[in-house]
Write a protein that holds these residues in place. Structure first.
Motif, PDB file in Angstrom:
ATOM      1  N   GLN A  19      42.016  36.390 -24.817  1.00 13.65           N
ATOM      2  CA  GLN A  19      41.353  35.112 -24.550  1.00 13.65           C
ATOM      3  C   GLN A  19      42.247  34.189 -23.734  1.00 13.65           C
ATOM      4  O   GLN A  19      41.789  33.538 -22.785  1.00 13.65           O
ATOM      5  CB  GLN A  19      40.955  34.438 -25.858  1.00 13.65           C
ATOM      6  N   TYR A  20      43.533  34.116 -24.086  1.00 12.00           N
ATOM      7  CA  TYR A  20      44.466  33.282 -23.337  1.00 12.00           C
ATOM      8  C   TYR A  20      44.579  33.759 -21.888  1.00 12.00           C
ATOM      9  O   TYR A  20      44.610  32.942 -20.954  1.00 12.00           O
ATOM     10  CB  TYR A  20      45.850  33.310 -23.993  1.00 12.00           C
ATOM     11  N   GLU A  21      44.639  35.070 -21.709  1.00  9.88           N
ATOM     12  CA  GLU A  21      44.760  35.609 -20.349  1.00  9.88           C
ATOM     13  C   GLU A  21      43.500  35.323 -19.535  1.00  9.88           C
ATOM     14  O   GLU A  21      43.578  34.973 -18.345  1.00  9.88           O
ATOM     15  CB  GLU A  21      45.023  37.112 -20.408  1.00  9.88           C
ATOM     16  N   ILE A  22      42.339  35.462 -20.166  1.00 11.93           N
ATOM     17  CA  ILE A  22      41.084  35.186 -19.459  1.00 11.93           C
ATOM     18  C   ILE A  22      40.962  33.696 -19.144  1.00 11.93           C
ATOM     19  O   ILE A  22      40.500  33.305 -18.065  1.00 11.93           O
ATOM     20  CB  ILE A  22      39.880  35.680 -20.285  1.00 11.93           C
ATOM     21  N   ARG A  23      41.383  32.862 -20.089  1.00 11.39           N
ATOM     22  CA  ARG A  23      41.388  31.419 -19.817  1.00 11.39           C
ATOM     23  C   ARG A  23      42.268  31.102 -18.607  1.00 11.39           C
ATOM     24  O   ARG A  23      41.913  30.256 -17.776  1.00 11.39           O
ATOM     25  CB  ARG A  23      41.897  30.647 -21.038  1.00 11.39           C
ATOM     26  N   ASP A  24      43.425  31.762 -18.510  1.00 15.32           N
ATOM     27  CA  ASP A  24      44.296  31.555 -17.352  1.00 15.32           C
ATOM     28  C   ASP A  24      43.575  31.936 -16.065  1.00 15.32           C
ATOM     29  O   ASP A  24      43.657  31.221 -15.054  1.00 15.32           O
ATOM     30  CB  ASP A  24      45.580  32.372 -17.491  1.00 15.32           C
ATOM     31  N   LEU A  25      42.884  33.082 -16.085  1.00 15.44           N
ATOM     32  CA  LEU A  25      42.138  33.518 -14.910  1.00 15.44           C
ATOM     33  C   LEU A  25      41.066  32.499 -14.525  1.00 15.44           C
ATOM     34  O   LEU A  25      40.898  32.158 -13.347  1.00 15.44           O
ATOM     35  CB  LEU A  25      41.472  34.871 -15.176  1.00 15.44           C
ATOM     36  N   LEU A  26      40.326  32.015 -15.515  1.00 22.84           N
ATOM     37  CA  LEU A  26      39.209  31.115 -15.241  1.00 22.84           C
ATOM     38  C   LEU A  26      39.675  29.694 -14.944  1.00 22.84           C
ATOM     39  O   LEU A  26      39.096  29.007 -14.094  1.00 22.84           O
ATOM     40  CB  LEU A  26      38.229  31.123 -16.415  1.00 22.84           C
ATOM     41  N   ASN A  27      40.731  29.239 -15.641  1.00 21.56           N
ATOM     42  CA  ASN A  27      41.265  27.897 -15.357  1.00 21.56           C
ATOM     43  C   ASN A  27      41.836  27.806 -13.955  1.00 21.56           C
ATOM     44  O   ASN A  27      41.863  26.717 -13.358  1.00 21.56           O
ATOM     45  CB  ASN A  27      42.346  27.526 -16.378  1.00 21.56           C
ATOM     46  N   ILE A  48      35.875  43.733 -20.333  1.00 22.41           N
ATOM     47  CA  ILE A  48      34.923  43.527 -19.242  1.00 22.41           C
ATOM     48  C   ILE A  48      34.636  42.037 -19.149  1.00 22.41           C
ATOM     49  O   ILE A  48      34.192  41.413 -20.120  1.00 22.41           O
ATOM     50  CB  ILE A  48      33.619  44.311 -19.468  1.00 22.41           C
ATOM     51  N   LEU A  49      34.904  41.465 -17.985  1.00 23.68           N
ATOM     52  CA  LEU A  49      34.640  40.057 -17.713  1.00 23.68           C
ATOM     53  C   LEU A  49      33.368  39.999 -16.868  1.00 23.68           C
ATOM     54  O   LEU A  49      33.391  40.262 -15.674  1.00 23.68           O
ATOM     55  CB  LEU A  49      35.826  39.444 -16.973  1.00 23.68           C
ATOM     56  N   SER A  50      32.249  39.689 -17.518  1.00 22.95           N
ATOM     57  CA  SER A  50      30.953  39.754 -16.837  1.00 22.95           C
ATOM     58  C   SER A  50      30.543  38.397 -16.297  1.00 22.95           C
ATOM     59  O   SER A  50      30.616  37.387 -17.003  1.00 22.95           O
ATOM     60  CB  SER A  50      29.876  40.256 -17.804  1.00 22.95           C
ATOM     61  N   VAL A  51      30.078  38.383 -15.048  1.00 19.84           N
ATOM     62  CA  VAL A  51      29.490  37.177 -14.465  1.00 19.84           C
ATOM     63  C   VAL A  51      28.009  37.408 -14.170  1.00 19.84           C
ATOM     64  O   VAL A  51      27.404  36.691 -13.380  1.00 19.84           O
ATOM     65  CB  VAL A  51      30.237  36.743 -13.180  1.00 19.84           C
ATOM     66  N   VAL A  52      27.428  38.394 -14.837  1.00 18.34           N
ATOM     67  CA  VAL A  52      26.034  38.772 -14.601  1.00 18.34           C
ATOM     68  C   VAL A  52      25.121  37.845 -15.394  1.00 18.34           C
ATOM     69  O   VAL A  52      25.230  37.749 -16.621  1.00 18.34           O
ATOM     70  CB  VAL A  52      25.783  40.230 -15.007  1.00 18.34           C
ATOM     71  N   ALA A  53      24.207  37.187 -14.718  1.00 15.98           N
ATOM     72  CA  ALA A  53      23.299  36.248 -15.376  1.00 15.98           C
ATOM     73  C   ALA A  53      22.337  36.981 -16.301  1.00 15.98           C
ATOM     74  O   ALA A  53      21.734  37.990 -15.926  1.00 15.98           O
ATOM     75  CB  ALA A  53      22.517  35.446 -14.339  1.00 15.98           C
ATOM     76  N   VAL A 107      32.102  30.307 -20.911  1.00 16.61           N
ATOM     77  CA  VAL A 107      32.537  31.628 -21.346  1.00 16.61           C
ATOM     78  C   VAL A 107      32.229  31.802 -22.821  1.00 16.61           C
ATOM     79  O   VAL A 107      32.250  30.848 -23.601  1.00 16.61           O
ATOM     80  CB  VAL A 107      34.059  31.845 -21.071  1.00 16.61           C
ATOM     81  N   VAL A 108      31.920  33.044 -23.188  1.00 15.79           N
ATOM     82  CA  VAL A 108      31.724  33.418 -24.588  1.00 15.79           C
ATOM     83  C   VAL A 108      32.429  34.747 -24.816  1.00 15.79           C
ATOM     84  O   VAL A 108      32.434  35.614 -23.940  1.00 15.79           O
ATOM     85  CB  VAL A 108      30.224  33.497 -24.944  1.00 15.79           C
ATOM     86  N   TRP A 109      33.061  34.916 -25.991  1.00 15.16           N
ATOM     87  CA  TRP A 109      33.824  36.120 -26.291  1.00 15.16           C
ATOM     88  C   TRP A 109      33.050  37.034 -27.231  1.00 15.16           C
ATOM     89  O   TRP A 109      32.387  36.566 -28.157  1.00 15.16           O
ATOM     90  CB  TRP A 109      35.144  35.782 -26.989  1.00 15.16           C
ATOM     91  N   SER A 110      33.181  38.337 -27.045  1.00 17.05           N
ATOM     92  CA  SER A 110      32.763  39.254 -28.096  1.00 17.05           C
ATOM     93  C   SER A 110      33.848  39.269 -29.168  1.00 17.05           C
ATOM     94  O   SER A 110      34.970  38.831 -28.946  1.00 17.05           O
ATOM     95  CB  SER A 110      32.550  40.666 -27.537  1.00 17.05           C
ATOM     96  N   LYS A 111      33.503  39.785 -30.347  1.00 14.36           N
ATOM     97  CA  LYS A 111      34.461  39.785 -31.458  1.00 14.36           C
ATOM     98  C   LYS A 111      35.694  40.631 -31.155  1.00 14.36           C
ATOM     99  O   LYS A 111      36.763  40.406 -31.734  1.00 14.36           O
ATOM    100  CB  LYS A 111      33.780  40.287 -32.723  1.00 14.36           C
ATOM    101  N   ALA A 112      35.552  41.592 -30.257  1.00 14.15           N
ATOM    102  CA  ALA A 112      36.668  42.499 -29.962  1.00 14.15           C
ATOM    103  C   ALA A 112      37.713  41.899 -29.030  1.00 14.15           C
ATOM    104  O   ALA A 112      38.790  42.471 -28.855  1.00 14.15           O
ATOM    105  CB  ALA A 112      36.129  43.800 -29.356  1.00 14.15           C
ATOM    106  N   VAL A 113      37.428  40.749 -28.417  1.00 12.73           N
ATOM    107  CA  VAL A 113      38.396  40.118 -27.513  1.00 12.73           C
ATOM    108  C   VAL A 113      39.486  39.458 -28.355  1.00 12.73           C
ATOM    109  O   VAL A 113      39.213  38.561 -29.153  1.00 12.73           O
ATOM    110  CB  VAL A 113      37.730  39.074 -26.605  1.00 12.73           C
ATOM    111  N   THR A 114      40.713  39.896 -28.186  1.00 13.90           N
ATOM    112  CA  THR A 114      41.820  39.373 -28.988  1.00 13.90           C
ATOM    113  C   THR A 114      42.206  37.971 -28.512  1.00 13.90           C
ATOM    114  O   THR A 114      41.847  37.542 -27.413  1.00 13.90           O
ATOM    115  CB  THR A 114      43.046  40.286 -28.893  1.00 13.90           C
ATOM    116  N   LYS A 115      42.970  37.260 -29.338  1.00 15.49           N
ATOM    117  CA  LYS A 115      43.455  35.933 -28.962  1.00 15.49           C
ATOM    118  C   LYS A 115      44.296  35.999 -27.693  1.00 15.49           C
ATOM    119  O   LYS A 115      44.177  35.140 -26.808  1.00 15.49           O
ATOM    120  CB  LYS A 115      44.269  35.327 -30.107  1.00 15.49           C
ATOM    121  N   GLU A 116      45.137  37.025 -27.603  1.00 15.16           N
ATOM    122  CA  GLU A 116      45.968  37.177 -26.409  1.00 15.16           C
ATOM    123  C   GLU A 116      45.111  37.375 -25.168  1.00 15.16           C
ATOM    124  O   GLU A 116      45.371  36.798 -24.106  1.00 15.16           O
ATOM    125  CB  GLU A 116      46.931  38.354 -26.570  1.00 15.16           C
TER     126      GLU A 116
END
Length: 267
Positions: A142-150, A92-97, A131-140
Motif C-alpha cells: 500500500q505504501y509503495e502504491i501510494r508513492d506511485l499514485l502520489n 495488479i494495479l487496475s485503472v479499468v473503469a 484507490v481501493v485495496w483488496s485484502k491481500a495487498v500488504t501495508k508495505e
C-alpha cells in the motif's frame, strides 16, 4: 521498483509520463505491452525510453506491480495471456473503469489487486486519484502504491462501491472542465475577442481559480467575488436559471451509471 503496463492507451501514457517526470521510476524500470498495436508500443518506447515486453515475458516475471490499463471488454483476454507469468506476490494495479476486484482476481488468479481511478492530469502530476485495496495487498505494498499514485497527483482511499463516484467526478471530470473552457472561449469570441486572447484569458482564469480552490471552501470563494447586482451575479444567475447545476449533476450521474454498466457488461 519495476512495473509492467498491460495496455498502452492514454491513461497508461499519462501515468508513465508522470512517473518519469517525477523520477519515481526510471524508463528502464517500465515495460509496456498490448494486444495488437505495435505502432503504439514503438511510440511509447521512442517517446519515453520504456521497454517492450518480449515473447519470453521476463519483465512480467520480475515485476512486483502490473498496471492493468485495457478497456473493460478486454480484461479477460489480457489477463489470461499473462496470468501464468505474474509473480504470486505481485499486485495488479487496475485503472479499468467498472471492473471489480473479484472479477479481476477471477481472471488473474488469487492475487493482490489495487483498483484505482486516476485521470489524465497524471500527465502533469496533477491527477485526482481514488484507490481501493483488496485484502491481500500488504501495508508495505500500500505504501509503495501510494508513492506511485502520489507522484502523479493526490490520492483518496475509498470503499470499492464508492469508486464509481470517483469515476464520475474525478476520472471524467477534466473533460467537463475542458468543455466549459471551450464554451467560454466561444462566448468570448462572440463578444469580440480574438481566439488567441480568449484562450489565454480562459486558461489563466482556470489556473487562478484552481489555485484559489486549494485554500478555501468553494461556495465561500463564489460568494466572495459575487457583488450584488454586479456582472458576476448576472452571469451566475443566467447559469442557474438555465439549469447549470442540474446539468452538471446529470453529467456525473451518467458517468457513474456508465461505470456500473461497464462492470455488469464485463460479467
Amino acid at each position: 521498483m519495476k512495473i509492467v503496463c498491460v495496455g498502452a492507451g492514454s491513461m497508461a501514457e499519462a501515468m508513465i509520463n508522470g512517473w518519469i517526470r517525477k523520477r519515481i521510476l526510471r524508463p528502464g524500470d517500465i515495460a509496456v505491452m498490448n494486444k495488437s498495436d505495435e505502432d503504439r508500443l514503438d511510440y511509447l518506447t521512442h517517446e519515453y525510453g520504456v521497454r517492450q515486453v518480449n515473447d519470453e515475458m521476463s519483465m512480467l516475471e520480475e515485476a512486483p506491480f502490473i498496471l492493468l490499463a485495457v478497456k473493460p471488454k478486454d480484461v479477460k483476454v489480457a489477463l489470461s495471456a499473462v496470468r501464468e507469468f505474474i509473480r504470486p506476490d505481485a499486485v495488479i494495479l487496475s485503472v479499468v473503469a467498472g471492473v471489480s476486484i473479484d472479477s479481476i482476481q477471477e481472471a488473474a488468479g488469487n492475487i493482490a489487486v489495487a483498483r484505482t481511478m486516476p485521470n489524465t492530469s497524471a500527465h502533469v502530476g496533477k491527477s485526482a486519484t481514488g484507490v481501493v485495496w483488496s485484502k491481500a495487498v500488504t501495508k508495505e505494498q500500500q505504501y509503495e502504491i501510494r508513492d506511485l499514485l502520489n507522484s502523479i497527483g493526490s490520492v483518496t482511499v475509498v470503499p470499492e462501491d464508492k469508486l464509481h463516484g470517483v469515476t464520475g467526478i474525478a476520472g471524467s471530470g477534466p473533460a467537463y472542465l475542458y468543455l466549459m473552457a471551450e464554451a467560454m472561449v466561444e462566448a468570448g469570441m462572440e463578444s469580440g475577442l480574438e481566439h488567441a486572447d480568449a484562450m489565454r484569458l480562459v486558461r489563466q482564469t482556470f489556473l487562478g481559480a484552481a489555485d484559489m480552490m486549494q485554500h478555501d471552501d468553494f461556495s465561500v470563494l463564489r460568494k466572495r467575488i459575487t457583488s450584488p447586482n454586479g456582472t458576476t451575479a448576472a452571469g451566475l444567475n443566467a447559469l442557474i436559471e438555465n439549469g447549470f447545476k442540474e446539468t452538471v449533476h446529470e453529467g456525473v450521474r451518467s458517468a457513474v451509471a456508465r461505470s456500473k454498466e461497464l462492470g455488469q457488461e464485463y460479467n
